[in-house]
Design an enzyme around this catalytic site. Structure first.
Site, short mmCIF file in Angstrom:
data_model
loop_
_atom_site.label_atom_id
_atom_site.label_comp_id
_atom_site.label_asym_id
_atom_site.label_seq_id
_atom_site.Cartn_x
_atom_site.Cartn_y
_atom_site.Cartn_z
N ASP A 133 -10.24 8.95 -1.52
CA ASP A 133 -8.83 9.14 -1.90
C ASP A 133 -8.39 10.57 -1.56
O ASP A 133 -8.99 11.53 -2.02
CB ASP A 133 -8.68 8.91 -3.41
CG ASP A 133 -7.25 9.13 -3.88
OD1 ASP A 133 -6.45 8.18 -3.77
OD2 ASP A 133 -6.93 10.25 -4.31
N TYR B 68 -2.70 17.42 -0.62
CA TYR B 68 -3.98 18.11 -0.87
C TYR B 68 -4.30 19.06 0.29
O TYR B 68 -5.19 19.90 0.17
CB TYR B 68 -5.14 17.14 -1.05
CG TYR B 68 -5.03 16.15 -2.19
CD1 TYR B 68 -4.04 16.26 -3.15
CD2 TYR B 68 -5.94 15.09 -2.30
CE1 TYR B 68 -3.94 15.33 -4.19
CE2 TYR B 68 -5.85 14.18 -3.34
CZ TYR B 68 -4.85 14.29 -4.27
OH TYR B 68 -4.76 13.37 -5.28
N LYS C 106 -1.61 9.71 0.29
CA LYS C 106 -0.34 9.64 -0.45
C LYS C 106 0.77 10.39 0.28
O LYS C 106 0.54 11.40 0.94
CB LYS C 106 -0.50 10.26 -1.85
CG LYS C 106 -1.65 9.66 -2.62
CD LYS C 106 -1.83 10.24 -4.00
CE LYS C 106 -3.21 9.91 -4.53
NZ LYS C 106 -4.27 10.77 -3.99
N HIS D 146 3.49 9.55 -4.03
CA HIS D 146 2.72 10.46 -4.89
C HIS D 146 3.38 10.69 -6.25
O HIS D 146 2.70 10.69 -7.28
CB HIS D 146 2.53 11.79 -4.15
CG HIS D 146 1.32 12.54 -4.58
ND1 HIS D 146 0.54 13.27 -3.72
CD2 HIS D 146 0.73 12.68 -5.78
CE1 HIS D 146 -0.47 13.81 -4.37
NE2 HIS D 146 -0.37 13.47 -5.63
#
Ligand code: A2P
Length: 289
Positions: A49, A54, A79, A112
């Site tokens: 994931d 990120y 996401k 998200h």
């Protein structure tokens, strides 16, 4: 309930998702993310994931390739970020994530964060527009399953009224001390699979004495107790670790069972280790890019 590490959850369109995913939030981009993902896959994880936000998709992709495991044996989720809201931008966001990851399809793609009333009174329309981009990419075969993250029941109800394909997954903060019963119950009633981000409370719950007492009874670490707590709730946890030993330890949660009494006690704990990111009231920079 999941009985072994290789078991899968099945989402509403029949797509199978390995029941524990390897989380990469806060995993530094570059060598760390690449090596951690490679290690996790070598240890047996098949579900990774990540998220555009990120900032590590490219390194995650490298780790996937270096693992040598075939693409169709892996389940890769990422996401959509808040700055890409809207139909056209969403389509581009999917392509950009695929490029960074070096993949030609995603197993799961999530919104998200919802747009919310506090930030924009047209929140329902904005979420629906983004979702239309998700539906298009799903129908085009670029994504095998589509869902959301951090959506509360009223965000999901709104999307239901304004879409043709229902979200298959809702990824929420879930751990002892933050069980979000109302959201979990709603999702289960609607056939939406729940995933747990921060299943260890980002490390914040691991020193709790009450949890340590319960974990000791089962000869397990608090981290393993937390992961098992998600599993026994039929929730797919996404524990993150950058340490090979802990990545392996987090898989060893199928040789014990938390009693119904202890599950109840954990479910009723006071708030502990909560990130502070309540979807309707998170800081504007989290919700609005
Ligand atoms: P580290 O990466 O050094 O292992 P969450 O998954 O809830 O976001 O929690 C991640 C945090 O928990 C990280 O700080 C991670 O540190 C730590 N962590 C992950 N697995 C374990 C474990 N088995 N034992 C102790 N700490 C862990």
């Amino acid at each position: 309930m999941f009985e072994k590490f290789t078991d899968t959850a099945v989402v509403s369109n029949g797509v199978k998702m390995p029941c524990i995913g390897y989380g990469t939030w806060q995993t530094p981009d570059g060598e760390t993310a690449k090596n951690c993902v490679k290690t996790a896959i070598e240890l047996g994880y098949r579900h990774i994931d990540t998220a555009a936000a990120y900032g590590n998709e490219a390194s995650v992709g490298e780790g996937i390739r270096e693992s040598g495991v075939k693409r169709d044996e892996l389940f890769i989720a990422t996401k959509h970020w808040i700055s890409e809201r809207g139909y056209e931008k969403t389509i581009k966001a999917v392509e950009d994530s695929l490029t960074r990851l070096g993949l030609d399809y995603l197993d799961l793609y999530l919104i998200h964060w919802p747009m919310v009333q506090k930030i924009n009174e047209n929140w329902e329309e904005i979420n629906a527009d983004t979702w239309r981009g998700f539906e298009k990419m799903y129908k085009d075969g670029k994504i095998r399953a589509i869902g959301v993250s951090n959506f509360l029941p009223h965000h999901l109800e709104s999307l239901k009224k304004n879409s043709t394909i229902a979200p298959m997954v809702n990824q929420i903060e879930f751990h002892p001390g933050y069980s979000q019963k109302e959201v979990v119950d709603y999702c289960k009633k609607e056939g939406i699979l729940v995933q747990a981000w921060s299943p260890l409370g980002s490390g914040a719950v691991l020193k709790d004495e009450f949890l340590a007492g319960i974990a000791a009874k089962y000869n397990k670490s608090v981290a393993q107790l937390c992961i098992r707590y998600a599993i026994q709730n039929d929730i797919v946890p996404l524990p993150k670790s950058t340490n090979a030993e802990r990545i392996a330890d987090n898989m060893k949660v199928f040789d014990f069972s938390i009693s119904a009494e202890d599950m109840e006690k954990i479910a009723n704990m006071d708030v502990l280790g909560y990130s502070g990111f309540y979807p309707d009231d998170a800081p504007a920079d989290v919700l609005y890019g």
